[in-house]
Enzyme design. Structure first.
Site, PDB file in Angstrom:
ATOM      1  N   GLY A  89       0.822  -1.201   0.000  1.00 53.47           N
ATOM      2  CA  GLY A  89       0.000   0.000   0.000  1.00 53.47           C
ATOM      3  C   GLY A  89       0.859   1.256   0.000  1.00 53.47           C
ATOM      4  N   TYR A  95     -15.044   0.996   9.158  1.00 49.96           N
ATOM      5  CA  TYR A  95     -13.626   1.343   9.323  1.00 49.96           C
ATOM      6  C   TYR A  95     -13.362   1.811  10.751  1.00 49.96           C
ATOM      7  CZ  TYR A  95      -9.209   3.820   8.181  1.00 49.96           C
ATOM      8  OH  TYR A  95      -7.916   4.271   8.123  1.00 49.96           O
ATOM      9  N   HIS A 117      -2.982   5.655  -4.173  1.00 49.06           N
ATOM     10  CA  HIS A 117      -3.732   5.044  -5.276  1.00 49.06           C
ATOM     11  C   HIS A 117      -4.467   6.150  -6.039  1.00 49.06           C
ATOM     12  CE1 HIS A 117      -6.008   2.257  -7.548  1.00 49.06           C
ATOM     13  NE2 HIS A 117      -5.624   1.227  -6.828  1.00 49.06           N
TER      14      HIS A 117
HETATM   15  P1  NAD Z   1      -3.542   1.595   1.141  1.00 41.59           P
HETATM   16  O1  NAD Z   1      -4.891   1.135   0.665  1.00 41.59           O
HETATM   17  O2  NAD Z   1      -2.630   2.215   0.139  1.00 41.59           O
HETATM   18  O3  NAD Z   1      -2.743   0.401   1.831  1.00 41.59           O
HETATM   19  C1  NAD Z   1      -3.378  -0.628   2.559  1.00 41.59           C
HETATM   20  C2  NAD Z   1      -2.767  -1.941   2.103  1.00 41.59           C
HETATM   21  O4  NAD Z   1      -3.340  -3.023   2.861  1.00 41.59           O
HETATM   22  C3  NAD Z   1      -3.060  -2.254   0.624  1.00 41.59           C
HETATM   23  O5  NAD Z   1      -1.863  -2.618  -0.053  1.00 41.59           O
HETATM   24  C4  NAD Z   1      -4.045  -3.417   0.682  1.00 41.59           C
HETATM   25  O6  NAD Z   1      -3.968  -4.248  -0.459  1.00 41.59           O
HETATM   26  C5  NAD Z   1      -3.623  -4.105   1.974  1.00 41.59           C
HETATM   27  N1  NAD Z   1      -4.683  -4.923   2.574  1.00 41.59           N
HETATM   28  C6  NAD Z   1      -5.958  -4.532   2.899  1.00 41.59           C
HETATM   29  N2  NAD Z   1      -6.629  -5.561   3.418  1.00 41.59           N
HETATM   30  C7  NAD Z   1      -5.774  -6.628   3.440  1.00 41.59           C
HETATM   31  C8  NAD Z   1      -5.878  -7.977   3.862  1.00 41.59           C
HETATM   32  N3  NAD Z   1      -7.020  -8.457   4.371  1.00 41.59           N
HETATM   33  N4  NAD Z   1      -4.801  -8.787   3.762  1.00 41.59           N
HETATM   34  C9  NAD Z   1      -3.629  -8.309   3.249  1.00 41.59           C
HETATM   35  N5  NAD Z   1      -3.466  -7.045   2.822  1.00 41.59           N
HETATM   36  C10 NAD Z   1      -4.534  -6.215   2.909  1.00 41.59           C
HETATM   37  O7  NAD Z   1      -3.811   2.599   2.353  1.00 41.59           O
HETATM   38  P2  NAD Z   1      -2.782   3.467   3.209  1.00 41.59           P
HETATM   39  O8  NAD Z   1      -3.171   4.875   3.088  1.00 41.59           O
HETATM   40  O9  NAD Z   1      -1.386   3.073   2.907  1.00 41.59           O
HETATM   41  O10 NAD Z   1      -3.147   2.990   4.691  1.00 41.59           O
HETATM   42  C11 NAD Z   1      -2.343   2.041   5.382  1.00 41.59           C
HETATM   43  C12 NAD Z   1      -2.806   1.937   6.822  1.00 41.59           C
HETATM   44  O11 NAD Z   1      -2.698   3.214   7.461  1.00 41.59           O
HETATM   45  C13 NAD Z   1      -4.249   1.473   6.970  1.00 41.59           C
HETATM   46  O12 NAD Z   1      -4.341   0.603   8.083  1.00 41.59           O
HETATM   47  C14 NAD Z   1      -4.991   2.762   7.260  1.00 41.59           C
HETATM   48  O13 NAD Z   1      -6.135   2.535   8.041  1.00 41.59           O
HETATM   49  C15 NAD Z   1      -3.948   3.580   8.013  1.00 41.59           C
HETATM   50  N6  NAD Z   1      -4.181   5.022   7.890  1.00 41.59           N
HETATM   51  C16 NAD Z   1      -3.836   5.705   6.741  1.00 41.59           C
HETATM   52  C17 NAD Z   1      -4.076   7.074   6.666  1.00 41.59           C
HETATM   53  C18 NAD Z   1      -3.678   7.915   5.464  1.00 41.59           C
HETATM   54  O14 NAD Z   1      -3.886   9.133   5.473  1.00 41.59           O
HETATM   55  N7  NAD Z   1      -3.070   7.350   4.436  1.00 41.59           N
HETATM   56  C19 NAD Z   1      -4.697   7.737   7.738  1.00 41.59           C
HETATM   57  C20 NAD Z   1      -5.065   6.998   8.860  1.00 41.59           C
HETATM   58  C21 NAD Z   1      -4.776   5.645   8.936  1.00 41.59           C
END
Ligand code: NAD
Ligand code: UDP
Length: 319
Positions: free
Chosen positions: A10, A150, A186
């Site tokens: 991700g 979520y 993404h």
């Molecule tokens: P993202 O969608 O780019 O990355 C999440 C990754 O997790 C993806 O590669 C997805 O394929 C993988 N994934 C999801 N479900 C899965 C499963 N069941 N098994 C294996 N892989 C799985 O999102 P991101 O922005 O990189 O977020 C990453 C984490 O950070 C998440 O937990 C999100 O809740 C947290 N977060 C992100 C933000 C932000 O601003 N980007 C803010 C708060 C929290």
């Protein structure tokens, strides 16, 4: 250390892999590509210190070899109901990643005697009644609203992490991440930064949901990764907000993007399809991160957006 990270393909997970490898750790990444992409990891294909396992973390996780730390980042993360990658359209998978995925990841930490770090979120504060949000705030979440899949999964994940800490003595950490942006987001996940940067690069008006008076505080990914690494190396077991406290309205943010990209098409207002679930204000209080970790963000919004524009241009085949 040998570090296991879920959600490695991700946006945030792939940046963490890069940073941990740069600090000379070994990294084992896991992902099922539900919202992430193998493209985010292709540059690591020949890295001897990186191993990748394709697997859904909602099912029992087996990681061969020793593990010193587990970072649980796997979860859909975009609230946009118009995107196929938004968690509103992946509701069961989102709850399973937050609940079963957290349970399985904690199980890996327990089996290996490893420390554990949970990626939590500002969303656990819901549509906050306290501003800015301190870690002591319990939040304002509708348990059956569309975002609850979520928010409640992450709240459960925090509770389970503290249960493993208190009951099993696991060495845990919880980071509450506020809106973060940067390369490798993404393009189609519908979050405000990918939407605005794509619209601006195409010379289109930026779509403001509602009147644009809702606020967010945007953190550049390198700053966030710094904070997470500091938390991982610390002994702090209480949740820590990591985000940039500079708050702006979405309308102001749109004007900033237009001026940095050089887009003359302005903005267009759309009914806010996220309805009442769309938090009206969000700003981290980062006193704990400053005091305990000695961390604060260094990269301004202007600088961070300038660093992000080339990625979007490349992915949109504009350069
Ligand atoms: P993202 O969608 O780019 O990355 C999440 C990754 O997790 C993806 O590669 C997805 O394929 C993988 N994934 C999801 N479900 C899965 C499963 N069941 N098994 C294996 N892989 C799985 O999102 P991101 O922005 O990189 O977020 C990453 C984490 O950070 C998440 O937990 C999100 O809740 C947290 N977060 C992100 C933000 C932000 O601003 N980007 C803010 C708060 C929290
Ligand atoms: N938003 C917007 N136009 C868009 C996408 C999002 O006005 O094209 C708004 C959205 O309503 C929210 C804010 O921008 O108030 C941030 O949305 P994002 O999807 O980035 O995530 P959130 O902070 O809500 O988790």
């Amino acid at each position: 250390m040998r570090i296991f990270i879920t959600g490695a393909a991700g946006f945030l997970g792939s940046h963490l892999c890069d940073r941990l490898l740069a600090e000379d750790h070994e990294v084992v990444g896991m992902d099922n590509f539900i919202t992430g992409s193998p493209d985010n990891l292709t540059h690591l294909a020949n890295n001897q210190k990186f191993t990748f396992i394709r697997h859904d973390v909602s099912n029992f996780i087996f990681v061969p070899g020793k593990i010193d730390a587990v970072l649980h980042f796997a979860s859909p993360a975009s609230p946009n109901p118009n995107s196929p990658y938004g968690y509103v359209n992946l509701p069961i998978q989102t709850m399973k990643a937050g609940a079963l995925g957290t349970h399985n990841s904690l199980g890996v930490a327990r089996a290996h005697g490893a420390r554990f770090l949970l990626a939590s979120t500002s969303e656990i504060y819901g549509d906050p009644l306290e501003h800015p949000q301190k870690e002591s705030y319990w939040g304002h979440v509708d348990p059956i609203g569309t975002r609850s899949v979520y928010d409640e999964a992450k709240r459960f994940a925090e509770a389970l992490t503290m249960a493993y800490h208190r009951f099993h003595g696991i060495d845990t950490r919880i980071v509450r991440i506020f809106n973060t942006y940067g390369p490798r987001m993404h393009l189609d996940d519908g979050r405000v930064v990918p939407n605005f940067l794509q619209q601006a690069n195409q010379g289109e008006p930026l779509t403001i949901y509602g009147d644009g008076s809702q606020t967010r505080s945007f953190c550049y990914v390198d700053d966030l990764v710094d904070g997470i690494i500091k938390l991982l190396y610390s002994n702090e077991h209480q949740p820590v907000n990591i985000g940039n406290p500079v708050e702006s309205t979405i309308l102001e943010f749109a004007h900033t993007i237009n001026s940095l990209v050089g887009n003359m098409a302005g903005v267009s207002f759309k009914p806010n399809q996220r309805g009442e679930g769309d938090p009206q204000r969000r700003q981290p209080d980062i006193t704990r991160a400053r005091d305990v970790l000695g961390w604060e963000p260094r990269i301004s919004l202007e600088e961070g957006i300038k660093r992000t524009i080339p990625y979007f241009k490349r992915r949109m085949n504009l350069v």
